[in-house]
Design a protein around this motif. Sequence first.
Motif, short mmCIF file in Angstrom:
data_model
loop_
_atom_site.label_atom_id
_atom_site.label_comp_id
_atom_site.label_asym_id
_atom_site.label_seq_id
_atom_site.Cartn_x
_atom_site.Cartn_y
_atom_site.Cartn_z
N THR A 1 0.87 -1.17 0.00
CA THR A 1 0.00 0.00 0.00
C THR A 1 0.90 1.22 0.00
OG1 THR A 1 -1.79 -1.11 1.17
CG2 THR A 1 -1.76 1.30 1.25
N ILE A 2 0.76 2.03 -1.02
CA ILE A 2 1.49 3.29 -1.10
C ILE A 2 0.56 4.37 -0.58
CG2 ILE A 2 2.52 5.00 -2.63
CD1 ILE A 2 3.39 2.69 -4.44
N THR A 3 1.01 5.12 0.40
CA THR A 3 0.23 6.23 0.95
C THR A 3 0.92 7.53 0.57
OG1 THR A 3 -0.54 4.89 2.79
CG2 THR A 3 -0.67 7.28 3.07
N VAL A 4 0.10 8.46 0.06
CA VAL A 4 0.61 9.75 -0.39
C VAL A 4 -0.21 10.84 0.29
CG1 VAL A 4 1.08 11.21 -2.39
CG2 VAL A 4 1.16 8.72 -2.64
N PHE A 5 0.46 11.80 0.94
CA PHE A 5 -0.21 12.97 1.51
C PHE A 5 0.07 14.15 0.58
CE2 PHE A 5 0.19 10.33 5.30
CZ PHE A 5 -1.06 10.49 5.87
N THR A 6 -1.00 14.82 0.13
CA THR A 6 -0.86 15.87 -0.87
C THR A 6 -1.76 17.06 -0.56
OG1 THR A 6 -2.69 15.23 -2.30
CG2 THR A 6 -0.60 14.08 -2.63
N GLU A 7 -1.47 18.16 -1.27
CA GLU A 7 -2.42 19.26 -1.34
C GLU A 7 -3.55 18.80 -2.27
OE1 GLU A 7 -0.64 23.00 -2.48
OE2 GLU A 7 1.16 22.55 -1.33
N ASN A 8 -4.68 19.45 -2.20
CA ASN A 8 -5.81 19.09 -3.03
C ASN A 8 -5.82 19.97 -4.28
OD1 ASN A 8 -8.18 18.03 -3.99
ND2 ASN A 8 -9.49 19.15 -2.57
N HIS A 9 -5.24 19.49 -5.37
CA HIS A 9 -5.16 20.25 -6.61
C HIS A 9 -5.75 19.45 -7.77
CE1 HIS A 9 -2.79 23.74 -5.36
NE2 HIS A 9 -2.10 22.91 -4.60
N PRO A 10 -6.51 20.12 -8.65
CA PRO A 10 -7.04 19.42 -9.82
C PRO A 10 -5.90 18.85 -10.67
CG PRO A 10 -8.04 21.59 -9.59
CD PRO A 10 -6.93 21.51 -8.59
N GLY A 11 -6.09 17.62 -11.16
CA GLY A 11 -5.12 17.00 -12.05
C GLY A 11 -4.05 16.19 -11.36
N LEU A 12 -3.94 16.30 -10.03
CA LEU A 12 -2.89 15.56 -9.32
C LEU A 12 -3.14 14.05 -9.38
CD1 LEU A 12 -0.30 15.62 -7.71
CD2 LEU A 12 -1.66 15.89 -5.64
N LEU A 13 -4.38 13.64 -9.22
CA LEU A 13 -4.71 12.21 -9.31
C LEU A 13 -4.28 11.65 -10.66
CD1 LEU A 13 -5.96 9.57 -8.32
CD2 LEU A 13 -8.19 10.46 -9.05
N SER A 14 -4.56 12.38 -11.71
CA SER A 14 -4.17 11.94 -13.06
C SER A 14 -2.66 11.81 -13.18
CB SER A 14 -4.71 12.94 -14.09
OG SER A 14 -4.28 12.59 -15.37
N ARG A 15 -1.93 12.77 -12.65
CA ARG A 15 -0.46 12.72 -12.74
C ARG A 15 0.10 11.52 -11.97
NH1 ARG A 15 -0.43 18.28 -11.30
NH2 ARG A 15 1.12 17.85 -9.68
N ILE A 16 -0.46 11.26 -10.80
CA ILE A 16 0.00 10.12 -10.01
C ILE A 16 -0.37 8.81 -10.71
CG2 ILE A 16 -0.35 8.88 -7.83
CD1 ILE A 16 -0.35 11.62 -6.44
N ALA A 17 -1.58 8.72 -11.23
CA ALA A 17 -1.98 7.51 -11.96
C ALA A 17 -1.09 7.27 -13.18
CB ALA A 17 -3.44 7.61 -12.38
N ASN A 18 -0.67 8.34 -13.84
CA ASN A 18 0.21 8.21 -15.00
C ASN A 18 1.57 7.60 -14.64
OD1 ASN A 18 -1.49 9.03 -17.05
ND2 ASN A 18 -0.98 11.19 -16.77
N ILE A 19 2.03 7.82 -13.43
CA ILE A 19 3.28 7.21 -12.98
C ILE A 19 3.16 5.68 -13.05
CG2 ILE A 19 4.78 6.84 -10.97
CD1 ILE A 19 4.15 9.81 -10.21
N PHE A 20 2.00 5.16 -12.64
CA PHE A 20 1.79 3.71 -12.67
C PHE A 20 1.56 3.23 -14.10
CE2 PHE A 20 0.39 5.14 -8.45
CZ PHE A 20 1.29 4.43 -7.69
N THR A 21 0.84 4.02 -14.88
CA THR A 21 0.57 3.65 -16.28
C THR A 21 1.86 3.53 -17.07
OG1 THR A 21 -1.56 4.79 -16.17
CG2 THR A 21 -0.67 4.33 -18.36
N ARG A 22 2.76 4.49 -16.94
CA ARG A 22 4.03 4.46 -17.67
C ARG A 22 4.86 3.23 -17.32
NH1 ARG A 22 4.07 10.18 -16.59
NH2 ARG A 22 5.43 9.78 -14.82
N ARG A 23 4.73 2.75 -16.09
CA ARG A 23 5.49 1.58 -15.66
C ARG A 23 4.70 0.28 -15.85
NH1 ARG A 23 10.06 2.84 -13.09
NH2 ARG A 23 10.35 4.98 -12.42
N LYS A 24 3.50 0.39 -16.45
CA LYS A 24 2.63 -0.77 -16.71
C LYS A 24 2.30 -1.53 -15.43
CE LYS A 24 4.00 -1.10 -21.41
NZ LYS A 24 4.88 -1.52 -22.39
N LEU A 25 1.98 -0.76 -14.38
CA LEU A 25 1.59 -1.33 -13.09
C LEU A 25 0.09 -1.20 -12.92
CD1 LEU A 25 4.44 0.21 -10.90
CD2 LEU A 25 4.27 -2.13 -11.74
#
Length: 171
Positions: A9-33
């Motif tokens: 389980t990866i836990t991430v604490f962030t500010e609430n900004h539009p588009g951040l979820l997409s950017r984080i999801a793209n990290i997994f997509t690029r690595r085919k996870l």
Amino acid sequence: MKEEKEFYTITVFTENHPGLLSRIANIFTRRKLNIESLTVSGSEYEGIHRFNILLKISEEQVNKVLKQIEKQVEVFDAFARKEENTTQHETTLFKIPTNQMLESSEIEALIRKYDVRLMKVNSDNTYFEKSGTQSEINQMIEEMKEHCDVRYIRSVKSTFIQSDGKLANIL
């Protein structure tokens, strides 16, 4: 030699900004996870959101992904824990035909056995909710299938882990 994959389980604490979820999801997509479960919610820190991301991944991949996530400007802290170092709880919503519910004493016995919360009954369907571990809910589903036409939605899987205190120090 190929490194063994485990659930983390990866836990991430962030500010609430539009588009951040997409950017984080793209990290997994690029690595085919493949993300097994994703929960995003407010946290115990005002104005800070928590992402809990469940993956089956190697330790080497976890370390690389964490470094990429931490590069995001809005991220305060990111860390990973093996599944055995977390507490997980799932909530599942069920729907069964009311006529099957009324005709089967086995269904009523299962509802009592698994401590199910009744939500709504109408002439067509009965709706109820079960919270618990994934294995307990899976077992209940299999037993219900033997006695009725059950439909369900696995609505929430929450994971609770303690941070290493780094976030509190940053804030």
